[in-house]
Design a protein around this motif. Structure first.
Motif: not given
Length: 228
Positions: A121, A28-29, A32, A125, A128-129
């Motif tokens: 997704n 996902g990271l 994007y 992301t 996750e960030n």
């Protein structure tokens, strides 16, 4: 309230102690972090939220799902504005991976249809960030991109009290006939700011017309100060 459901979801997730698959988060990271070269956003945005909004616009354009993503973010944006505690929860540094996954699932329910799991997704992301707290700003920036994509220009009307529909329509009609509209379709956004005391602040493009009482008071105070 939605924030209560999100908080409960986070607590359940913590109790269950499951985690987001690392591979999915990394994929996902990557999706994007690298905007497609063949899709050019209609306007340049600044800030971290602007960067994420632009990346989502690019991904949605590639999959021909701009309108769907726009509707989803509009729903999320309205939810965030209606429940101010939600942004606080999303920004909490104590959220575990499990908490974030459950929160993303709750946000997906609000967003609705999701072609190709683009929004899923994207939210993963952000989680996750540690950027879920930027979601409201991202929704606003994405709206700006969509307006430009549709050839619209945003007309922001800020007042001390909520304006009735008739007044808003009169202002929209007046501005649409002026040179400020640049012949484009207006997208009207109304805001309430009690600190204005009274009057209006109208913003369109890079033009600002300040007709607020607070502005007049500030000018009067300056004039009195200069005279002393």
């Amino acid at each position: 309230m939605f924030s209560v459901r999100v908080a409960r979801a986070g607590l359940r997730a913590t109790a269950q102690q499951f985690s987001v698959p690392r591979t999915a988060a990394v994929n996902g990271l990557r999706t994007y972090a690298t905007p497609a070269q063949d899709v050019k956003p209609p306007v340049s945005l600044f800030g971290v939220d602007g960067t994420y909004a632009t990346a989502l616009f690019t991904a949605s354009a590639k999959s021909a799902s701009l309108d769907q993503t726009s509707k989803a973010l509009a729903s999320l944006g309205q939810t965030l504005k209606a429940d101010r505690k939600l942004t606080t929860i999303l920004s909490a540094p104590t959220l575990t991976v499990a908490d974030k996954q459950q929160i993303v699932q709750e946000l997906q329910k609000v967003a609705g249809a999701d072609k190709g799991d683009i929004l899923k997704n994207f939210l993963a992301t952000l989680a996750e960030n540690n950027r879920l707290g930027l979601l409201e700003g991202i929704c606003d920036k994405f709206s700006t991109l969509m307006g430009a994509h549709r050839g619209e220009i945003e007309l922001n009307i800020t007042s001390a009290q909520e304006l009735d529909t008739k007044t808003v329509n009169r202002l929209e009609k007046a501005v649409s006939k002026s040179e400020f509209s640049q012949g484009k379709k207006l997208k009207v956004v109304t805001k309430v700011d009690p600190e204005l005391v009274g009057g209006l602040v109208v913003e369109i493009g890079d033009r600002t017309i300040d007709l607020s009482v607070s502005s007049k008071i500030a000018k009067l105070n300056k004039a009195l100060t200069d005279a002393l």
